[in-house]
Design an enzyme around this catalytic site. Structure first.
Site, short mmCIF file in Angstrom:
data_model
loop_
_atom_site.label_atom_id
_atom_site.label_comp_id
_atom_site.label_asym_id
_atom_site.label_seq_id
_atom_site.Cartn_x
_atom_site.Cartn_y
_atom_site.Cartn_z
N ASP A 129 0.66 -1.10 -0.07
CA ASP A 129 -0.06 -0.09 0.05
C ASP A 129 0.99 1.23 -0.10
OD1 ASP A 129 0.77 -0.98 2.71
OD2 ASP A 129 -0.68 0.48 3.52
N GLU A 170 -0.57 -1.98 5.02
CA GLU A 170 0.49 -2.19 6.11
C GLU A 170 0.23 -0.79 6.91
OE1 GLU A 170 3.35 -1.13 8.76
OE2 GLU A 170 3.32 -0.02 7.26
N GLU A 171 -0.10 0.38 6.20
CA GLU A 171 0.03 1.75 6.84
C GLU A 171 -1.40 2.21 7.49
OE1 GLU A 171 2.52 3.42 6.66
OE2 GLU A 171 3.73 2.95 4.97
N ARG A 185 18.96 -5.89 13.36
CA ARG A 185 18.94 -5.76 14.80
C ARG A 185 18.40 -7.06 15.41
NH1 ARG A 185 20.21 -1.79 18.87
NH2 ARG A 185 19.25 -2.74 20.95
N HIS A 215 7.96 8.51 4.33
CA HIS A 215 6.92 9.43 4.68
C HIS A 215 6.77 10.74 4.38
CE1 HIS A 215 4.47 5.97 7.33
NE2 HIS A 215 5.38 5.69 6.32
NI NI Z 1 6.62 0.91 5.32
#
Ligand code: NI
Length: 399
Positions: free
Chosen positions: A80, A138-139, A183, A370
């Site tokens: 998305d 996902e957003e 990580r 973003h």
């Molecule tokens: Ni993303």
């Protein structure tokens, strides 16, 4: 095998750039990824890879079965875009007003198609099988991952056992192209919204002494008091952040409003502190308001959980990256306060979410995720798909 994967990746590279640009040009918001899903399905069809569409609305799940027994490894890409007006001038900039691939999900989707094609070409050598998940939304909290899970993406399907491992990658413009960042353990944050409405008494700004409570003053005290919740109560091993990006008060300099609204985000890396902090935020906000003769309503919206990479799987990714891109191109990352719904999969199966460098300072590719000028160095499409294919292949053989 490593050489075969690299060769297949090189051959695919121009096609993947083309796909990424096509996705970039036509960015679709959460649960509207219809065209994207059609392109994904068409590529899989053309590559002879079995898949199912319409999962969680626009999701697509493909499978590649190796010739030898082994684990089921899940790989995921999100599809998305974001409601951002693009300010890039290149010829494949967004054609959809108010929508932009500003988080690199165009590259994630193209990359996973590359992985599918590479793995399909070496499937006679694969141990176990691979489930490739093209996920919507996902957003958009609560996130497409949750719906995909509800619709069976982590369950046994058509004779393929449930995935035992999950891997995903995300682009990072602050890491140089060609690098991979990893990580172990808690890596990305939980993300909850905090909405506080404070009701005082409105009136003339010259005469606050006549009012029961000045909501602007109480709101200001509340912001300060809540920062103390974090600094005075947070355990040393539980990093977290509370920020109020929105503080809505009155309309005129000489009128005290009856109400103010504080709207912020709370991020943490472990659930115990996270939920204790929610209680403290509610208590301190209510009592701060009360102390000044006002009232506070507190609403906490629970968003994505913290993303925790499995220690063993993160070590596996790191070792595979050292072998594949070389030790000088593997970056050990700090924690990252961004939230990501891949965390939902990692709550249920061990795995690792790692980062793909796409930045290039010399080329001016430095803008953050973003933002309206975000872009990526497409050379990353020589690394991302090949590495993920190598990772899935190697993990099958290591089981
Ligand atoms: Ni993303």
């Amino acid at each position: 095998m490593e050489r075969r994967i690299r060769e297949a990746s090189e051959a695919l590279f121009p096609r993947l750039v083309e796909l990424r640009r096509a996705f970039h040009r036509r960015p679709e918001l959460a649960y509207q990824e219809f065209e994207t899903a059609r392109t994904v399905a068409a590529f899989l069809d053309e590559s002879g890879i079995p898949h199912r569409t319409g999962i969680a609305g626009t999701g697509v799940v493909a499978r590649i079965d190796g010739a030898h027994p082994g684990p089921v490894v899940m790989l995921r890409a999100d599809m998305d875009a974001l409601p951002i007006v693009e300010r890039n001038a290149f010829d494949f900039a967004s054609e959809i007003p108010g929508s932009m691939h500003a988080c690199g999900h165009d590259a994630h989707t193209a990359s996973l198609l590359g992985v599918a094609s590479i793995l399909q070409s070496i499937r006679a050598e694969i141990r176990g099988s691979v489930r490739l998940v093209f996920q919507p939304a996902e957003e958009l909290v609560p996130g497409g991952a949750l719906r995909m899970i509800e619709e069976g993406v982590l369950d046994p399907v058509d004779g393929q056992p449930a995935p035992q491992l999950a891997f995903g990658q995300h682009v990072r413009p602050d890491l140089p192209v060609g690098t991979i960042g990893v990580r172990s353990g808690a890596f990305m944050a939980s993300s909850d919204t905090v909405r506080i409405r404070i009701r005082g008494e409105g009136g003339h700004a010259a005469e606050p002494h006549r009012l029961a409570a000045d909501a602007v003053y109480v709101g200001s005290q509340t912001v300060i008091a809540l920062q103390a919740v974090i600094s005075r109560n947070r355990p040393p091993d539980a990093p977290s952040v509370l920020s109020f990006g929105r503080f809505v008060a009155g309309d005129a300099p000489n009128v005290l409003p009856e109400e103010v609204l504080l709207h912020g985000t709370f991020r943490a890396m472990d659930d115990e502190w996270r939920y204790r902090a929610h209680d403290l935020i509610r208590r301190v906000a209510r009592h701060t308001a009360e102390a000044h003769g006002a009232e506070a309503d507190v609403e906490i919206g629970v968003g994505y959980p913290a993303l925790v990479n499995d220690v063993r799987e993160a070590a596996f990714v790191r070792d595979a990256a050292v072998r594949f891109v070389g030790p000088d191109r593997v970056i050990d990352l700090d924690r990252w306060y961004v939230a990501e719904d891949f965390a939902r999969y990692l709550e249920r199966v061990p795995g690792c979410f790692y980062m793909l460098g796409v930045g290039n300072e010399a080329e001016g590719i430095v803008h953050g995720l973003h933002t309206p000028r975000f872009t990526l160095d497409e050379e990353a499409l020589r690394v991302g798909p090949a590495f993920m294919a190598f990772l899935a292949f190697s993990r099958g053989h290591a089981a």
